[in-house]
Motif scaffolding. Structure first.
Motif, PDB file in Angstrom:
ATOM      1  N   ASP A 157      44.935  61.160  90.974  1.00 62.65           N
ATOM      2  CA  ASP A 157      44.539  61.381  92.376  1.00 62.65           C
ATOM      3  C   ASP A 157      43.040  61.679  92.417  1.00 62.65           C
ATOM      4  O   ASP A 157      42.606  62.813  92.498  1.00 62.65           O
ATOM      5  CB  ASP A 157      45.347  62.541  92.958  1.00 62.65           C
ATOM      6  N   GLU A 158      42.244  60.610  92.310  1.00 57.09           N
ATOM      7  CA  GLU A 158      40.783  60.722  92.298  1.00 57.09           C
ATOM      8  C   GLU A 158      40.219  59.779  93.366  1.00 57.09           C
ATOM      9  O   GLU A 158      39.948  58.610  93.092  1.00 57.09           O
ATOM     10  CB  GLU A 158      40.234  60.369  90.923  1.00 57.09           C
ATOM     11  N   PRO A 159      40.061  60.289  94.589  1.00 58.04           N
ATOM     12  CA  PRO A 159      39.637  59.389  95.677  1.00 58.04           C
ATOM     13  C   PRO A 159      38.188  58.927  95.584  1.00 58.04           C
ATOM     14  O   PRO A 159      37.795  57.986  96.272  1.00 58.04           O
ATOM     15  CB  PRO A 159      39.855  60.239  96.924  1.00 58.04           C
ATOM     16  N   GLY A 160      37.357  59.587  94.759  1.00 60.83           N
ATOM     17  CA  GLY A 160      35.957  59.190  94.638  1.00 60.83           C
ATOM     18  C   GLY A 160      35.082  59.841  95.699  1.00 60.83           C
ATOM     19  O   GLY A 160      35.483  60.800  96.370  1.00 60.83           O
ATOM     20  N   THR A 161      33.916  59.316  95.877  1.00 61.98           N
ATOM     21  CA  THR A 161      32.942  59.875  96.826  1.00 61.98           C
ATOM     22  C   THR A 161      32.247  58.744  97.573  1.00 61.98           C
ATOM     23  O   THR A 161      32.235  57.589  97.147  1.00 61.98           O
ATOM     24  CB  THR A 161      31.877  60.710  96.098  1.00 61.98           C
ATOM     25  N   CYS A 162      31.640  59.116  98.714  1.00 60.26           N
ATOM     26  CA  CYS A 162      30.789  58.181  99.435  1.00 60.26           C
ATOM     27  C   CYS A 162      29.576  58.951  99.931  1.00 60.26           C
ATOM     28  O   CYS A 162      29.701  60.070 100.428  1.00 60.26           O
ATOM     29  CB  CYS A 162      31.518  57.504 100.583  1.00 60.26           C
ATOM     30  N   ALA A 163      28.412  58.394  99.749  1.00 65.25           N
ATOM     31  CA  ALA A 163      27.163  59.081 100.087  1.00 65.25           C
ATOM     32  C   ALA A 163      26.885  58.979 101.586  1.00 65.25           C
ATOM     33  O   ALA A 163      27.099  57.942 102.210  1.00 65.25           O
ATOM     34  CB  ALA A 163      26.004  58.477  99.304  1.00 65.25           C
ATOM     35  N   ALA A 164      26.421  60.089 102.147  1.00 62.56           N
ATOM     36  CA  ALA A 164      26.028  60.101 103.562  1.00 62.56           C
ATOM     37  C   ALA A 164      24.690  59.388 103.728  1.00 62.56           C
ATOM     38  O   ALA A 164      23.807  59.461 102.874  1.00 62.56           O
ATOM     39  CB  ALA A 164      25.941  61.526 104.065  1.00 62.56           C
TER      40      ALA A 164
END
Length: 349
Positions: free
Chosen positions: A314-321
């Motif tokens: 369960d590793e959804p990751g990231t997204c940069a603002a």
């Protein structure tokens, strides 16, 4: 001072009380009822009046008459004082200390999350490509707990398609379509000039004029003279502090809209189990599915009455603002220069 002069032999026949002084062999007589009788106003200093304010050096050529000027670090209008009763006339409102840069609120994105498969799809064919599929939908917001969707009879299914997990929730926490945020006032100094009427010729000291002002002077107020010529002056010794104030400004400041970049580093793997009974006891089979896509499980006469799931990864990751970049500027207009006494010094009349 200048006043009406009478020869020593003049008869004191004028009504009212008189006073006199000896200057250069001539007795100067005046009546406080009419101290300037026979003189032009510019020739007469009233010897009976007192200065209701402060006695100050008159301004040099190129400067306006002295006024009370309040300056303070005030971004809020509520902090700007009213003109005092002794000098009630508002003659100047302005701003100073403009900030060259402005800071925008930080853009943020909601945290992404791995979402379990939405259910199973049964097919009569062994390749999950039947023309009349049967859906076994999981409840909304499925946590993976045992659930019993509508079941079909034995022998009607030749395969089951396990849907893939997804990643959702990566979106701007700030409304990207909203108006730019309200930015703080672009100045650090607020100014207000006040004046009032005073008997200019009521000072006892030669070469000084009376200026309307409360005594003692309120905090933040200074006596200042406005420079009337173009450019910045070199302030005279009597008013040594130079203050640069502006009457208005153009404000084109804004912030670019917030957004979110693509997801990076997502890894969502779920183990989905199908059961032949409604209580998730009689295991039919279990398969792992990833973000890569759904998985087809074939078998004759498949019967499903319940299912459950759990996360293996369960590793959804990231997204940069993105966004939140400061653009535009506040540009002051119409510089006004004041030369001031120190606001810590209180003149004595």
């Amino acid at each position: 001072m200048t006043m009406k002069r009478y020869p020593i032999a003049i008869a004191l026949a004028v009504a009212g009380s008189f006073a006199g002084c000896w200057t250069g062999g001539v007795i100067q007589l005046f009546s406080c009822d009419d101290p300037c009788y026979g003189l032009d106003p510019y020739e007469c200093d009233d010897p009976c009046a007192t200065c209701e304010g402060e006695c100050l050096p008159p301004p040099l050529l190129g400067y306006d008459d002295p006024i009370l000027l309040w300056t303070g670090e005030a971004a809020e209008e509520a902090a700007v004082p009213e003109c005092p009763p002794e000098a009630p006339g508002l003659v100047f409102d302005g701003y100073g200390g403009f900030e060259a840069d402005h800071v925008c609120p930080e853009c943020r994105c909601t945290e992404p999350s791995c979402e379990l498969p939405g259910g199973l799809t049964g097919s009569a064919s062994a390749a999950c490509d039947g023309t009349t599929p049967t859906s076994f939908d999981a409840p909304a917001g499925w946590s993976g707990a045992c659930t019993a969707p509508a079941a079909v009879g034995s022998g009607e299914l030749g395969s089951l398609l396990i849907q893939a997990p997804t990643v959702s929730g990566c979106a701007p926490a700030n409304d990207a379509g909203a108006a730019p945020p309200e930015l703080p006032a672009p100045w650090t100094v607020r100014a207000r000039g006040c004046s009032g009427e005073a008997g200019v010729h009521t000072c006892r000291e030669p070469g000084k004029m009376c200026v309307a002002a409360p005594v003692p002077r309120p905090t933040g107020f200074a006596m200042c003279v406005r420079y009337l010529r173009p450019g910045a002056p070199e302030c005279p010794a009597e008013y040594p502090e130079l203050r640069e104030i502006y009457r208005e400004f153009d404000d084109t400041r804004s912030c670019t809209p917030c957004g979110c970049g693509p997801l990076e580093g997502s890894a969502c793997t779920a183990l989905v189990s199908a059961y032949e009974d409604e209580g998730c006891s009689a295991l039919l089979g279990a398969e792992t599915v990833t973000l890569a896509g759904p998985k087809c499980v074939a078998g004759p006469e498949l019967r499903i009455e319940s299912m459950e799931a759990r996360w293996i990864k369960d590793e959804p990751g990231t997204c940069a603002a993105t966004g939140g970049v400061a653009v535009g500027e506040a540009t002051p207009k119409g510089a006004t220069f004041f030369c001031c006494q120190s606001d810590e010094v209180i003149a004595v009349p």
